[in-house]
Design a protein around this motif. Structure first.
Motif, PDB file in Angstrom:
ATOM      1  N   VAL A  24       0.848  -1.186   0.000  1.00 35.44           N
ATOM      2  CA  VAL A  24       0.000   0.000   0.000  1.00 35.44           C
ATOM      3  C   VAL A  24       0.885   1.237   0.000  1.00 35.44           C
ATOM      4  N   GLU A  25       0.474   2.244  -0.773  1.00 37.28           N
ATOM      5  CA  GLU A  25       1.194   3.520  -0.721  1.00 37.28           C
ATOM      6  C   GLU A  25       0.208   4.669  -0.650  1.00 37.28           C
ATOM      7  N   ASP A  26       0.663   5.770  -0.102  1.00 36.73           N
ATOM      8  CA  ASP A  26      -0.152   6.974   0.025  1.00 36.73           C
ATOM      9  C   ASP A  26       0.761   8.175  -0.193  1.00 36.73           C
ATOM     10  N   ASP A  27       0.154   9.313  -0.468  1.00 36.98           N
ATOM     11  CA  ASP A  27       0.896  10.556  -0.731  1.00 36.98           C
ATOM     12  C   ASP A  27       1.971  10.346  -1.796  1.00 36.98           C
ATOM     13  N   ASN A  28       1.565   9.751  -2.924  1.00 35.63           N
ATOM     14  CA  ASN A  28       2.483   9.515  -4.043  1.00 35.63           C
ATOM     15  C   ASN A  28       3.717   8.712  -3.641  1.00 35.63           C
ATOM     16  N   GLY A  29       3.553   7.829  -2.677  1.00 35.42           N
ATOM     17  CA  GLY A  29       4.654   6.947  -2.300  1.00 35.42           C
ATOM     18  C   GLY A  29       5.487   7.428  -1.134  1.00 35.42           C
ATOM     19  N   ARG A  30       5.142   8.567  -0.544  1.00 31.98           N
ATOM     20  CA  ARG A  30       5.906   8.957   0.650  1.00 31.98           C
ATOM     21  C   ARG A  30       5.670   7.935   1.763  1.00 31.98           C
ATOM     22  N   PHE A  31       4.465   7.406   1.814  1.00 32.92           N
ATOM     23  CA  PHE A  31       4.142   6.359   2.780  1.00 32.92           C
ATOM     24  C   PHE A  31       3.967   5.047   2.027  1.00 32.92           C
ATOM     25  N   MET A  32       4.762   4.038   2.377  1.00 33.96           N
ATOM     26  CA  MET A  32       4.674   2.731   1.734  1.00 33.96           C
ATOM     27  C   MET A  32       4.707   1.658   2.816  1.00 33.96           C
ATOM     28  N   SER A  33       3.907   0.628   2.634  1.00 32.25           N
ATOM     29  CA  SER A  33       3.826  -0.411   3.656  1.00 32.25           C
ATOM     30  C   SER A  33       3.555  -1.765   3.033  1.00 32.25           C
ATOM     31  N   GLY A  34       4.042  -2.804   3.728  1.00 29.54           N
ATOM     32  CA  GLY A  34       3.809  -4.179   3.308  1.00 29.54           C
ATOM     33  C   GLY A  34       2.921  -4.876   4.316  1.00 29.54           C
ATOM     34  N   GLY A  35       2.210  -5.911   3.871  1.00 31.93           N
ATOM     35  CA  GLY A  35       1.279  -6.630   4.728  1.00 31.93           C
ATOM     36  C   GLY A  35       1.977  -7.481   5.767  1.00 31.93           C
ATOM     37  N   GLY A  36       1.729  -8.793   5.746  1.00 27.17           N
ATOM     38  CA  GLY A  36       2.301  -9.675   6.750  1.00 27.17           C
ATOM     39  C   GLY A  36       3.783  -9.915   6.577  1.00 27.17           C
ATOM     40  N   VAL A  37       4.328 -10.792   7.391  1.00 25.48           N
ATOM     41  CA  VAL A  37       5.773 -11.021   7.495  1.00 25.48           C
ATOM     42  C   VAL A  37       6.459 -11.169   6.144  1.00 25.48           C
ATOM     43  N   THR A  38       5.994 -12.107   5.323  1.00 25.27           N
ATOM     44  CA  THR A  38       6.674 -12.371   4.043  1.00 25.27           C
ATOM     45  C   THR A  38       6.431 -11.282   3.015  1.00 25.27           C
ATOM     46  N   ALA A  39       5.451 -10.416   3.250  1.00 22.25           N
ATOM     47  CA  ALA A  39       5.186  -9.320   2.324  1.00 22.25           C
ATOM     48  C   ALA A  39       6.346  -8.348   2.259  1.00 22.25           C
ATOM     49  N   GLY A  40       7.263  -8.446   3.225  1.00 25.33           N
ATOM     50  CA  GLY A  40       8.406  -7.536   3.227  1.00 25.33           C
ATOM     51  C   GLY A  40       9.240  -7.629   1.966  1.00 25.33           C
ATOM     52  N   ILE A  41       9.329  -8.820   1.376  1.00 27.03           N
ATOM     53  CA  ILE A  41      10.117  -8.969   0.153  1.00 27.03           C
ATOM     54  C   ILE A  41       9.411  -8.282  -1.002  1.00 27.03           C
ATOM     55  N   ASP A  42       8.106  -8.530  -1.158  1.00 23.50           N
ATOM     56  CA  ASP A  42       7.338  -7.865  -2.211  1.00 23.50           C
ATOM     57  C   ASP A  42       7.380  -6.347  -2.017  1.00 23.50           C
ATOM     58  N   PHE A  43       7.196  -5.935  -0.784  1.00 22.71           N
ATOM     59  CA  PHE A  43       7.249  -4.507  -0.446  1.00 22.71           C
ATOM     60  C   PHE A  43       8.573  -3.893  -0.894  1.00 22.71           C
ATOM     61  N   ALA A  44       9.678  -4.535  -0.557  1.00 22.53           N
ATOM     62  CA  ALA A  44      10.996  -3.975  -0.867  1.00 22.53           C
ATOM     63  C   ALA A  44      11.240  -3.904  -2.366  1.00 22.53           C
ATOM     64  N   LEU A  45      10.774  -4.888  -3.105  1.00 20.33           N
ATOM     65  CA  LEU A  45      10.928  -4.850  -4.563  1.00 20.33           C
ATOM     66  C   LEU A  45      10.101  -3.717  -5.168  1.00 20.33           C
ATOM     67  N   ARG A  46       8.932  -3.478  -4.607  1.00 17.92           N
ATOM     68  CA  ARG A  46       8.111  -2.355  -5.092  1.00 17.92           C
ATOM     69  C   ARG A  46       8.795  -1.023  -4.780  1.00 17.92           C
ATOM     70  N   VAL A  47       9.368  -0.924  -3.588  1.00 21.78           N
ATOM     71  CA  VAL A  47      10.108   0.291  -3.224  1.00 21.78           C
ATOM     72  C   VAL A  47      11.315   0.465  -4.144  1.00 21.78           C
ATOM     73  N   ALA A  48      12.035  -0.617  -4.386  1.00 16.32           N
ATOM     74  CA  ALA A  48      13.210  -0.557  -5.269  1.00 16.32           C
ATOM     75  C   ALA A  48      12.818  -0.081  -6.656  1.00 16.32           C
ATOM     76  N   ALA A  49      11.724  -0.601  -7.175  1.00 17.95           N
ATOM     77  CA  ALA A  49      11.278  -0.203  -8.506  1.00 17.95           C
ATOM     78  C   ALA A  49      10.882   1.268  -8.538  1.00 17.95           C
ATOM     79  N   LYS A  50      10.218   1.717  -7.486  1.00 19.47           N
ATOM     80  CA  LYS A  50       9.775   3.108  -7.455  1.00 19.47           C
ATOM     81  C   LYS A  50      10.951   4.074  -7.402  1.00 19.47           C
ATOM     82  N   LEU A  51      11.963   3.729  -6.603  1.00 18.47           N
ATOM     83  CA  LEU A  51      13.062   4.658  -6.380  1.00 18.47           C
ATOM     84  C   LEU A  51      14.230   4.466  -7.345  1.00 18.47           C
ATOM     85  N   ARG A  52      14.520   3.211  -7.709  1.00 18.09           N
ATOM     86  CA  ARG A  52      15.684   2.934  -8.556  1.00 18.09           C
ATOM     87  C   ARG A  52      15.322   2.413  -9.939  1.00 18.09           C
TER      88      ARG A  52
END
Length: 284
Positions: free
Chosen positions: A202-230
């Motif tokens: 989930v993201e809000d404010d054009n990605g200033r706030f980004m969050s992942g769901g349960g424990v294993t969602a951290g990997i999906d979350f990080a890849l989404r963050v990586a794609a957004k920023l890099r």
């Protein structure tokens, strides 16, 4: 566990003896990776693609990115270990770990993690990541909350994994913001003024706030963050390097897929879980 901060954060050249598997597979070590995988073809295709990867993200290829991961007693290792694995491999990215007093922290299941820095010693960071845990007593205390709020308010990106979003929400920085959380606790977000969204990312404010769901969602979350920023190609490259190719043996990772019997078992262990209102130490 020993200090797992970036071994080459100083920028000094590594000796042959000091070059670890992490260094060889790191995003920037394209030539080394090509040699390891025997790929003149791989190297030939990868280099121009990676050269363009930063242009797709919000950050320019040479823009530094400082990420701070908050650690605390009772935290869950996988909540931040997955994102850490990805973030360490991105170019011009420095990952730091900090706790209230610095030094080692006692994570869930008796895992000892250190050496962390002191939160008070960190003036600011580009991104703050608050992972979740089985016991949120420590990060919900006023001293922790004050440091997390201070760093979050000045950060470009405010992020969390699992019920770490409850910790952030308790500081007030997620008031009126959409956020993910572990399914068993997600509706408790509204008690702190955040807007619970039962998605894996989930993201809000054009990605200033980004969050992942349960424990294993951290990997999906990080890849989404990586794609957004890099850039997407940087994220896809990292995904391939770590061979993130999930193929779960059971489709039971969320109440929408799990059998009623399994959901009932979790509800017995965590009363209120199926309503997203499970109780956890440290959360009122």
């Amino acid at each position: 566990m020993t200090d797992s901060r970036d071994d080459n954060a100083s920028g000094k050249p590594l000796t042959g003896a000091g070059r670890s598997r992490r260094d060889v597979l790191r995003f920037g070590s394209i030539a080394a990776l090509g040699a390891v995988l025997g790929g003149g073809a791989l190297l030939g295709h990868a280099t121009p693609a990676l050269a363009q990867a930063g242009n797709e993200g919000e950050l320019a290829p040479n823009d530094p990115l400082n990420i701070l991961i908050v650690n605390y007693d009772g935290g869950t290792l996988l909540d931040f270990a997955g994102p850490s694995e990805i973030f360490h491999r991105l170019p011009n990215t420095n990952v730091r770990y900090a706790s209230l007093h610095g030094g080692s922290v006692n994570l869930e299941f008796g895992v000892v993690y250190g050496n962390t820095e002191r939160l008070a010693d960190i003036e600011k960071t580009d991104m703050i990541l608050v992972p979740g845990g089985s016991d949120l007593t420590a990060p919900m205390r006023p001293a922790y909350q004050a440091q997390i709020r201070r760093l979050a308010e000045s950060a470009k990106y405010v992020t969390s994994v699992c019920n770490g979003s409850l910790v952030l929400a308790a500081t007030g920085v997620l008031k009126g913001k959409r956020s993910a959380c572990h399914w068993a606790f997600i509706n408790k977000l509204s008690e702190y003024g955040a807007i619970p969204v039962p998605d894996r990312f989930v993201e809000d404010d054009n990605g200033r706030f980004m969050s992942g769901g349960g424990v294993t969602a951290g990997i999906d979350f990080a890849l989404r963050v990586a794609a957004k920023l890099r850039g997407r190609q940087a994220a896809e490259f990292t995904q391939l390097v770590i061979e993130y190719d999930p193929a779960p043996p059971f489709h039971s990772g969320h109440p929408r897929d799990a059998s009623p019997e399994i959901v009932a078992m979790v509800d017995k262990e965590l009363p209120g879980a199926s309503k997203g209102l499970a109780r956890i130490p440290g959360v009122r």
